[in-house]
Design an enzyme around this catalytic site. Structure first.
Site, PDB file in Angstrom:
ATOM      1  N   TYR A 134       0.863  -1.182   0.000  1.00  0.00           N
ATOM      2  CA  TYR A 134       0.000   0.000   0.000  1.00  0.00           C
ATOM      3  C   TYR A 134       0.901   1.233   0.000  1.00  0.00           C
ATOM      4  O   TYR A 134       1.990   1.208   0.583  1.00  0.00           O
ATOM      5  CB  TYR A 134      -0.896   0.033   1.240  1.00  0.00           C
ATOM      6  CG  TYR A 134      -2.000  -0.982   1.260  1.00  0.00           C
ATOM      7  CD1 TYR A 134      -2.955  -1.036   0.251  1.00  0.00           C
ATOM      8  CD2 TYR A 134      -2.114  -1.882   2.315  1.00  0.00           C
ATOM      9  CE1 TYR A 134      -3.981  -1.967   0.283  1.00  0.00           C
ATOM     10  CE2 TYR A 134      -3.136  -2.818   2.356  1.00  0.00           C
ATOM     11  CZ  TYR A 134      -4.063  -2.852   1.339  1.00  0.00           C
ATOM     12  OH  TYR A 134      -5.080  -3.773   1.375  1.00  0.00           O
ATOM     13  N   HIS A 284     -11.189  -5.560  -5.170  1.00  0.00           N
ATOM     14  CA  HIS A 284     -10.852  -5.813  -3.764  1.00  0.00           C
ATOM     15  C   HIS A 284     -11.913  -6.702  -3.102  1.00  0.00           C
ATOM     16  O   HIS A 284     -12.250  -6.537  -1.935  1.00  0.00           O
ATOM     17  CB  HIS A 284     -10.728  -4.493  -2.995  1.00  0.00           C
ATOM     18  CG  HIS A 284      -9.656  -4.519  -1.949  1.00  0.00           C
ATOM     19  ND1 HIS A 284      -8.359  -4.165  -2.194  1.00  0.00           N
ATOM     20  CD2 HIS A 284      -9.695  -4.873  -0.629  1.00  0.00           C
ATOM     21  CE1 HIS A 284      -7.638  -4.268  -1.085  1.00  0.00           C
ATOM     22  NE2 HIS A 284      -8.424  -4.714  -0.125  1.00  0.00           N
TER      23      HIS A 284
END
Length: 387
Positions: A134, A284
């Protein structure tokens, strides 16, 4: 016959996991954003496709192996990055990496794993490991993670782009899900109703002498109070990251890069221009924004836009071997599984994950034989939308 031998499908593993996990933990894995339309569509949209068999073909020998970013995998399958796996079963990430290594497929470690990348590397040193990143506000920490990943044998970097902030997950709000779990009267009853999970969890906590936390942030992140996952994402992640930032990270990594979270063909083109070697078509797992396309429905246009310039991986909604066959037919070279793996983990640790992988392997193998193909590339264009 053992209980696992009676498990016939991934949905059976899900039901068994539901009975073993506290409700708020199960819902954290199972839930989607908003009303869950995209979460459901990820699976349901596979049902819109049919597969066309051919007969009169010698299918006595079938090859399910696939080259994924230059390394041979026994299946067109990757264990997706899933945060907090160590919460669902003690040493969850370690057991997942071991199961992937045992079956000869890649394993991708989440930035938000309970076990650190070093712990995984020590436990499974020679496996095909990927590291999922991330974008972090702390650029020095993010850069050090890249260096640590390289030094610990993570060959591929998987950059996840669809979490600038966390989507609204209604079930987590209703359940008051926090990290660590906050024991109020409701969650206490949940925990007491799941004695096997509770005993394993307490035993592991006593051995490690610490609460569930994020191993890759050790020394940089202290959870001094109960927080929601959304609060942690806001604290840690950089919502300002753009394609210039992405290109900088790809240059710094200087190795195979996968861009995860692509649904728009134009973004797929930008990812290739930035230097991505593979695209992960993913929403996701329906956990970020509701009412977006299912991954399988987005795949054909992305495959057309990519036009062979990068490998394509399909993520979100894969629960059947036929799902893998459809994805490969529509242009993917492999699939990622997240929840399907976690249901196995929650059910019986490494043995449960191996069961999930074996279910998908058997189903894909059966599908190939009955479709009249012996190699994965022959699945091309075998799926079509129902008339």
């Amino acid at each position: 016959m053992t209980k696992l031998q009676r498990i016939a499908s991934i949905s059976d593993l899900r039901e068994r996991a539901r009975k073993r996990l506290p409700r708020s933990v199960f819902d954290f894995i199972d839930g989607g954003a908003g009303a869950g339309h995209t979460r459901r569509a990820n699976q349901q949209d596979f049902e819109k496709y049919t597969l066309l068999p051919r007969v009169g073909v010698d299918v006595s020998k079938r090859d399910l192996s696939q080259s994924i970013l230059g390394v041979s995998s026994s299946l067109p399958l990757i264990l997706a990055p899933t945060g907090l796996s160590g919460l669902y079963y003690p040493k969850g990430e370690i057991l997942t990496a071991k199961a992937a290594h045992q079956t000869g497929i890649p394993f991708c470690l989440s930035t938000n794993s309970v076990a650190s990348m070093e712990t995984i590397s020590d436990a499974v040193p020679s496996s095909e490991k990927w590291f999922q990143l991330y974008f972090l506000k702390d650029k020095g920490l993010m850069s050090s993670m890249l260096t640590r990943a390289k030094e610990n044998g993570y060959r591929v970097l998987c950059i996840t782009l669809d979490v600038p902030i966390q989507g609204k997950r209604d079930q987590d709000i209703r359940n008051g899900f926090t990290i660590p779990l906050k024991l109020n009267p409701s969650t206490l009853l949940e925990v007491l109703a799941r004695p096997n999970w509770t005993w394993n969890f307490l035993k592991d906590a006593l051995i490690r002498k610490q609460k569930i936390s994020f191993g890759n942030f050790e020394g940089h992140l202290k959870i001094s109070k109960y927080k929601t996952n959304a609060q942690l994402i806001v604290e840690l992640c950089d919502a300002s990251a753009d394609w210039n930032t992405i290109r900088e990270v790809i240059k710094e990594w200087n190795g195979p890069v996968v861009i995860k979270g692509i649904l728009d063909p134009e973004d797929a083109k930008l990812a290739i221009q930035a230097g991505a070697h593979a695209i992960v078509v993913s929403n996701h797992g329906g956990r970020q924004l509701d009412q977006v396309p299912s991954s399988i429905s987005a795949l054909p246009k992305i495959a057309e836009a990519v036009a062979g310039r990068a490998e394509i991986i399909l993520d979100s909604g894969v629960t059947r071997g036929t799902d893998i066959a459809i994805a490969l037919s529509l242009g993917a070279s492999a699939c990622m599984i997240g929840r399907s793996c976690l249901w196995g983990l929650a059910t019986d640790g490494q043995t449960g994950i191996l069961k999930a992988i074996e279910i998908l392997r058997q189903e894909l193998d059966t599908s190939m034989a009955l479709l009249g193909v012996t190699k994965l590339h022959q699945l091309k264009a075998r799926a079509c939308l129902e008339p």
